[in-house]
Write an enzyme that holds these catalytic residues in place. Structure first.
Site, PDB file in Angstrom:
ATOM      1  N   ARG A  55     -37.764  41.969  37.971  1.00 13.83           N
ATOM      2  CA  ARG A  55     -36.312  42.032  37.711  1.00 13.83           C
ATOM      3  C   ARG A  55     -35.634  42.876  38.788  1.00 13.83           C
ATOM      4  O   ARG A  55     -34.548  42.539  39.266  1.00 13.83           O
ATOM      5  CB  ARG A  55     -36.047  42.626  36.320  1.00 13.83           C
ATOM      6  CG  ARG A  55     -34.546  42.768  36.037  1.00 13.83           C
ATOM      7  CD  ARG A  55     -34.251  43.282  34.643  1.00 13.83           C
ATOM      8  NE  ARG A  55     -32.809  43.373  34.428  1.00 13.83           N
ATOM      9  CZ  ARG A  55     -32.246  43.681  33.266  1.00 13.83           C
ATOM     10  NH1 ARG A  55     -32.982  43.920  32.197  1.00 13.83           N
ATOM     11  NH2 ARG A  55     -30.933  43.747  33.159  1.00 13.83           N
ATOM     12  N   HIS A  74     -24.690  32.429  28.290  1.00 11.13           N
ATOM     13  CA  HIS A  74     -24.074  33.474  29.125  1.00 11.13           C
ATOM     14  C   HIS A  74     -22.889  32.907  29.907  1.00 11.13           C
ATOM     15  O   HIS A  74     -22.604  33.330  31.038  1.00 11.13           O
ATOM     16  CB  HIS A  74     -25.105  34.112  30.090  1.00 11.13           C
ATOM     17  CG  HIS A  74     -26.067  35.038  29.389  1.00 11.13           C
ATOM     18  ND1 HIS A  74     -27.030  35.758  30.055  1.00 11.13           N
ATOM     19  CD2 HIS A  74     -26.187  35.371  28.080  1.00 11.13           C
ATOM     20  CE1 HIS A  74     -27.712  36.497  29.183  1.00 11.13           C
ATOM     21  NE2 HIS A  74     -27.231  36.272  27.983  1.00 11.13           N
ATOM     22  N   ARG A 115     -29.506  47.644  37.400  1.00  8.85           N
ATOM     23  CA  ARG A 115     -29.738  47.669  35.937  1.00  8.85           C
ATOM     24  C   ARG A 115     -31.244  47.793  35.631  1.00  8.85           C
ATOM     25  O   ARG A 115     -31.620  48.478  34.677  1.00  8.85           O
ATOM     26  CB  ARG A 115     -29.150  46.389  35.327  1.00  8.85           C
ATOM     27  CG  ARG A 115     -29.470  46.171  33.851  1.00  8.85           C
ATOM     28  CD  ARG A 115     -28.774  47.151  32.943  1.00  8.85           C
ATOM     29  NE  ARG A 115     -29.141  46.911  31.543  1.00  8.85           N
ATOM     30  CZ  ARG A 115     -29.139  47.828  30.587  1.00  8.85           C
ATOM     31  NH1 ARG A 115     -28.745  49.068  30.844  1.00  8.85           N
ATOM     32  NH2 ARG A 115     -29.485  47.516  29.364  1.00  8.85           N
ATOM     33  N   TYR A 140     -20.601  37.851  30.101  1.00  9.48           N
ATOM     34  CA  TYR A 140     -21.321  37.488  31.329  1.00  9.48           C
ATOM     35  C   TYR A 140     -20.450  36.714  32.323  1.00  9.48           C
ATOM     36  O   TYR A 140     -20.810  36.591  33.495  1.00  9.48           O
ATOM     37  CB  TYR A 140     -22.580  36.678  30.997  1.00  9.48           C
ATOM     38  CG  TYR A 140     -23.722  37.561  30.541  1.00  9.48           C
ATOM     39  CD1 TYR A 140     -24.557  38.189  31.463  1.00  9.48           C
ATOM     40  CD2 TYR A 140     -23.962  37.787  29.192  1.00  9.48           C
ATOM     41  CE1 TYR A 140     -25.594  39.006  31.056  1.00  9.48           C
ATOM     42  CE2 TYR A 140     -25.000  38.610  28.776  1.00  9.48           C
ATOM     43  CZ  TYR A 140     -25.808  39.213  29.711  1.00  9.48           C
ATOM     44  OH  TYR A 140     -26.833  40.033  29.308  1.00  9.48           O
ATOM     45  N   ASP A 167     -28.614  36.636  21.890  1.00  9.63           N
ATOM     46  CA  ASP A 167     -28.002  37.641  21.010  1.00  9.63           C
ATOM     47  C   ASP A 167     -26.659  38.170  21.516  1.00  9.63           C
ATOM     48  O   ASP A 167     -25.996  38.917  20.829  1.00  9.63           O
ATOM     49  CB  ASP A 167     -28.957  38.811  20.768  1.00  9.63           C
ATOM     50  CG  ASP A 167     -29.125  39.669  22.004  1.00  9.63           C
ATOM     51  OD1 ASP A 167     -28.820  39.192  23.114  1.00  9.63           O
ATOM     52  OD2 ASP A 167     -29.569  40.819  21.869  1.00  9.63           O
TER      53      ASP A 167
HETATM   54  P1  NAD Z   1     -40.545  43.632  28.855  1.00 10.34           P
HETATM   55  O1  NAD Z   1     -40.955  43.449  30.269  1.00 10.34           O
HETATM   56  O2  NAD Z   1     -40.510  44.977  28.267  1.00 10.34           O
HETATM   57  O3  NAD Z   1     -41.511  42.760  27.921  1.00 10.34           O
HETATM   58  C1  NAD Z   1     -41.867  41.469  28.186  1.00 10.34           C
HETATM   59  C2  NAD Z   1     -43.339  41.268  27.874  1.00 10.34           C
HETATM   60  O4  NAD Z   1     -43.641  39.900  28.141  1.00 10.34           O
HETATM   61  C3  NAD Z   1     -44.285  42.110  28.747  1.00 10.34           C
HETATM   62  O5  NAD Z   1     -45.136  42.876  27.939  1.00 10.34           O
HETATM   63  C4  NAD Z   1     -45.037  41.076  29.550  1.00 10.34           C
HETATM   64  O6  NAD Z   1     -46.382  41.430  29.818  1.00 10.34           O
HETATM   65  C5  NAD Z   1     -44.949  39.865  28.653  1.00 10.34           C
HETATM   66  N1  NAD Z   1     -45.195  38.608  29.337  1.00 10.34           N
HETATM   67  C6  NAD Z   1     -44.758  38.224  30.547  1.00 10.34           C
HETATM   68  N2  NAD Z   1     -45.169  36.990  30.822  1.00 10.34           N
HETATM   69  C7  NAD Z   1     -45.887  36.567  29.754  1.00 10.34           C
HETATM   70  C8  NAD Z   1     -46.566  35.365  29.454  1.00 10.34           C
HETATM   71  N3  NAD Z   1     -46.578  34.336  30.298  1.00 10.34           N
HETATM   72  N4  NAD Z   1     -47.212  35.279  28.273  1.00 10.34           N
HETATM   73  C9  NAD Z   1     -47.192  36.307  27.410  1.00 10.34           C
HETATM   74  N5  NAD Z   1     -46.554  37.471  27.630  1.00 10.34           N
HETATM   75  C10 NAD Z   1     -45.905  37.582  28.801  1.00 10.34           C
HETATM   76  O7  NAD Z   1     -39.134  42.925  28.719  1.00 10.34           O
HETATM   77  P2  NAD Z   1     -37.927  43.175  27.707  1.00 10.34           P
HETATM   78  O8  NAD Z   1     -36.861  43.916  28.371  1.00 10.34           O
HETATM   79  O9  NAD Z   1     -38.457  43.698  26.441  1.00 10.34           O
HETATM   80  O10 NAD Z   1     -37.379  41.708  27.510  1.00 10.34           O
HETATM   81  C11 NAD Z   1     -38.144  40.665  26.964  1.00 10.34           C
HETATM   82  C12 NAD Z   1     -37.375  39.369  27.013  1.00 10.34           C
HETATM   83  O11 NAD Z   1     -36.368  39.322  26.028  1.00 10.34           O
HETATM   84  C13 NAD Z   1     -36.669  39.102  28.330  1.00 10.34           C
HETATM   85  O12 NAD Z   1     -36.786  37.737  28.642  1.00 10.34           O
HETATM   86  C14 NAD Z   1     -35.253  39.465  28.040  1.00 10.34           C
HETATM   87  O13 NAD Z   1     -34.381  38.886  28.947  1.00 10.34           O
HETATM   88  C15 NAD Z   1     -35.161  38.895  26.665  1.00 10.34           C
HETATM   89  N6  NAD Z   1     -34.006  39.319  25.893  1.00 10.34           N
HETATM   90  C16 NAD Z   1     -33.354  38.336  25.287  1.00 10.34           C
HETATM   91  C17 NAD Z   1     -32.277  38.610  24.531  1.00 10.34           C
HETATM   92  C18 NAD Z   1     -31.576  37.456  23.895  1.00 10.34           C
HETATM   93  O14 NAD Z   1     -31.023  37.555  22.857  1.00 10.34           O
HETATM   94  N7  NAD Z   1     -31.578  36.273  24.502  1.00 10.34           N
HETATM   95  C19 NAD Z   1     -31.850  39.912  24.363  1.00 10.34           C
HETATM   96  C20 NAD Z   1     -32.544  40.922  24.989  1.00 10.34           C
HETATM   97  C21 NAD Z   1     -33.647  40.597  25.743  1.00 10.34           C
HETATM   98  C1  LMR Z   2     -31.775  44.117  28.776  1.00  5.18           C
HETATM   99  O1  LMR Z   2     -32.736  44.425  29.471  1.00  5.18           O
HETATM  100  O2  LMR Z   2     -31.300  44.833  27.888  1.00  5.18           O
HETATM  101  C2  LMR Z   2     -31.205  42.810  29.075  1.00  5.18           C
HETATM  102  O3  LMR Z   2     -31.831  41.836  28.375  1.00  5.18           O
HETATM  103  C3  LMR Z   2     -29.755  42.789  29.130  1.00  5.18           C
HETATM  104  C4  LMR Z   2     -29.294  43.945  29.974  1.00  5.18           C
HETATM  105  O4  LMR Z   2     -29.087  44.986  29.387  1.00  5.18           O
HETATM  106  O5  LMR Z   2     -29.159  43.829  31.184  1.00  5.18           O
END
Ligand code: NAD
Ligand code: LMR
Length: 444
Positions: free
Chosen positions: A95, A202, A287, A267, A172
Site C-alpha cells: 500500500r 467509492h 496514509r 472518495y 462500509d
Molecule cells: P491488513 O494488511 O492488516 O490485513 C490483511 C490480511 O490479509 C493480512 O494478514 C494478509 O496476510 C492477508 N492476506 C493477504 N493476501 C491474502 C491471501 N491471498 N489469502 C489470505 N490472506 C491474505 O489489512 P487491513 O487494513 O486490515 O485491511 C484488510 C482489507 O479490508 C483491505 O482490503 C481493506 O482495504 C479492506 N477494508 C474494506 C473496507 C470495506 O468496507 N470495503 C473497510 C476497511 C477495510
Molecule cells: C483503512 O486502512 O482504514 C482503509 O481501508 C481506509 C483508509 O483509512 O484509508
C-alpha cells in the site's frame, strides 16, 4: 438455510480489522448464533499474533464457540456457512508503494483511487478469486461476504470470471456516511432512513433520503453539507478518525458544491480535486504510514499484550460496532430478512441510461436467494460522464489482468481522471510493474 448455529471463516485472519470483527460477532450472538469461527490467512506469522490473542478472548468469553486458525484451505473452508473476506494482498508494504510511486510523478497516491487503486486491484483479483474457489470447493453452499478492496475492481473481476458464485461485494463507506447524515438530522441510526443511491464503488451519490415516515431529509442534510461537509456529524465508527479523514469529511463540502442536487461519497474528492489532494500530500508520509503507526501498531500491540499476560481481561479489545452491517447481511441471507443494503452488483438496467454490464453500487433487497436490485432510473449527465470514464478504468484493469495486457493497463491509467497524460501514466505504470513483480501477472 435453516436457522441454526453458523460456522464462519474470516479470510484475512491477520487483518487489523479481525479482532474488532470477531468481538462484534460474539456481541451479536443473540441475533446470529455461531458455533464455529476459523481464521484463515496466507501469512502464518502475522495471523498467529491476532489469532492467539482472539483464542484467549474466546476461551474467556465464549467457550461454547469452537475457535481455530489455519493457513490450510481445506481446514479453513470445510463445513462453513459464510466467508467474511477482508484480505490485503501485499499488505501495508505494498500500500505504501501504491501511494508513494504516483506522488513521485505529481499524481495522487491513494489506496483505492487512481493509480494506487489500479495497482492494488491487480494484486487483489487473484487473492479474492482464490478464496472464492476454496469456498466453492469445500463448502459449495456457503456465501462469501467480500469487503476486500479495491471493491470496484474486485467486483468487476468476479462478474467477469465467477458470474455464478455466491459472493456479495459490499463497502462500509456509505454506511459510515449514512450514520453521519442520520446524526445531522437528529435520528439515532441510519436504519431510520430510506435512501436512493447510485454510482460505482467509492464513486457514488445519494439522490433521495427519507425518514421512516416518508419525510424528505435531503433539504436539511444539504444545509449541513453546504456549511461543513460531513465534518460536523459524528458516527459510531472508530475507523475514520485520523487527521487525514477529518480533512476528507471537511472537503466533502467542496465536492458537494459541484453538484448540490446530490450528496457525494467522500472518495469523489480524489477525482474532482486531484490537484488539491497532491498539494496536501506528503510524499514521504502517506496514509499507509499513518495506519502502520496507528491502527496496525495498536492492534498488534494489544494482541501481543494479551498473549504475554495470558488473559484478555482489560486488554482494550473492542467490538467494531460499525461492522454490525456484516451480521445484518449474513442474517439477510441466512434468515431471509429481505433487508436493504447498498451492494456492488451488475447494472443490467437498474441505472437505465448506463452500461448494463457495469458493476454499480445501488440499493438492493437481500434474502436467502441473494439480492434483488432497486432501480434508480436515469442518472444525470454529470454523474453519467464521470462514471463512464471511471467504469472504463475498472474494466480495462480487469481485462489487463485477464489478458496480461500492458496496453490495456496503460489505457486504464491514461483514462483515470487522476492522471494528466498518457506519458505520465506510462512512467507510473513502469514503476508499478517493477514494484509489483511478485504479485501481478506478467504483462506484455
Ligand atoms: P491488513 O494488511 O492488516 O490485513 C490483511 C490480511 O490479509 C493480512 O494478514 C494478509 O496476510 C492477508 N492476506 C493477504 N493476501 C491474502 C491471501 N491471498 N489469502 C489470505 N490472506 C491474505 O489489512 P487491513 O487494513 O486490515 O485491511 C484488510 C482489507 O479490508 C483491505 O482490503 C481493506 O482495504 C479492506 N477494508 C474494506 C473496507 C470495506 O468496507 N470495503 C473497510 C476497511 C477495510
Ligand atoms: C483503512 O486502512 O482504514 C482503509 O481501508 C481506509 C483508509 O483509512 O484509508
Amino acid at each position: 438455510m435453516p436457522k441454526q448455529n453458523y460456522a464462519i471463516t474470516v479470510a484475512g485472519g491477520g487483518s487489523t480489522f479481525t479482532p474488532g470483527i470477531a468481538l462484534m460477532l460474539l456481541e451479536e450472538m443473540d441475533r446470529f448464533p455461531i458455533r464455529k469461527i476459523t481464521f484463515y490467512d496466507n501469512d502464518a506469522d502475522r495471523q498467529e499474533i491476532v489469532a492467539k490473542a482472539c483464542e484467549i478472548y474466546f476461551k474467556e468469553n465464549a467457550p461454547e464457540v469452537e475457535f481455530g486458525y489455519t493457513t490450510d484451505p481445506a481446514v479453513a473452508f470445510t463445513d462453513i456457512d459464510f466467508v467474511l473476506a477482508h484480505i490485503r494482498v501485499g499488505k501495508y508494504a505494498m500500500r505504501e508503494l501504491d501511494e508513494k510511486i504516483p506522488l513521485k510523478y505529481g499524481v495522487l497516491g491513494q489506496e483505492t483511487c487512481g493509480p494506487g487503486g489500479i495497482a492494488y486491484g491487480m494484486r487483489s483479483i487473484g487473492g479474492v478469486l482464490e478464496i472464492l474457489d476454496y469456498m466453492e470447493t469445500y463448502s459449495p453452499d456457503a456465501w462469501m461476504l467480500n469487503y476486500s478492496n479495491p471493491a470496484a475492481i474486485v467486483a468487476e473481476a468476479t462478474r467477469r470470471l465467477r458470474p455464478d458464485s455466491k459472493i456479495l461485494n459490499i463497502c462500509d463507506m456509505p454506511i459510515d456516511l449514512e450514520e453521519k447524515m442520520a446524526h445531522m438530522v437528529g435520528l439515532k441510526s441510519r436504519k431510520e432512513m430510506q435512501v436512493g443511491y447510485y454510482g460505482l464503488n467509492h464513486f457514488g451519490w445519494w439522490h433521495k433520503i427519507y425518514d421512516s415516515q416518508g419525510n424528505d431529509l435531503m433539504p436539511e442534510i444539504k444545509e449541513h453539507m453546504a456549511k461543513n461537509g460531513f465534518a460536523d456529524a459524528i458516527s459510531d465508527t472508530n475507523q475514520h478518525v485520523d487527521e487525514s479523514w477529518k480533512h476528507t469529511f471537511q472537503k466533502a463540502r467542496d465536492v458537494y458544491a459541484v453538484d448540490p442536487e446530490t450528496i457525494p461519497n467522500t472518495y469523489l474528492k480524489y477525482y474532482l480535486f486531484p490537484d488539491y489532494v497532491v498539494r496536501e500530500s506528503n510524499p514521504e508520509y502517506t496514509r499507509a504510514n499513518e495506519v502502520m503507526e496507528g491502527r496496525e501498531k495498536m492492534v498488534f500491540g494489544a494482541c501481543k499484550e494479551v498473549i504475554e499476560k495470558g488473559t484478555a481481561a482489560d486488554c482494550g479489545f473492542e467490538a467494531d460496532a460499525h461492522a454490525t452491517y456484516i451480521v445484518d447481511l449474513a442474517r439477510a441471507i441466512a434468515e431471509n430478512t429481505m433487508e436493504r443494503f447498498l451492494l456492488i452488483v451488475p447494472n443490467e438496467g437498474a441505472l437505465e441510461n448506463f452500461d448494463s454490464t457495469a458493476m454499480v453500487e445501488i440499493p438492493c433487497i437481500v434474502g436467502s436467494r441473494g439480492y434483488e436490485k432497486i432501480c434508480q432510473g436515469a442518472i444525470p449527465q454529470f454523474q453519467k460522464g464521470l462514471m463512464e470514464q471511471q467504469v472504463s478504468v475498472e474494466k480495462l484493469t480487469v481485462e489487463a489482468w485477464i489478458e496480461g495486457s500492458y496496453q490495456k493497463l496503460w489505457q486504464a491509467l491514461t483514462l483515470s481522471r487522476t492522471i494528466p497524460s498518457a506519458s505520465i501514466a506510462k512512467n507510473i505504470l513502469d514503476d508499478l510493474i517493477q514494484a509489483n513483480k511478485d504479485y501481478w501477472p506478467v504483462l506484455s
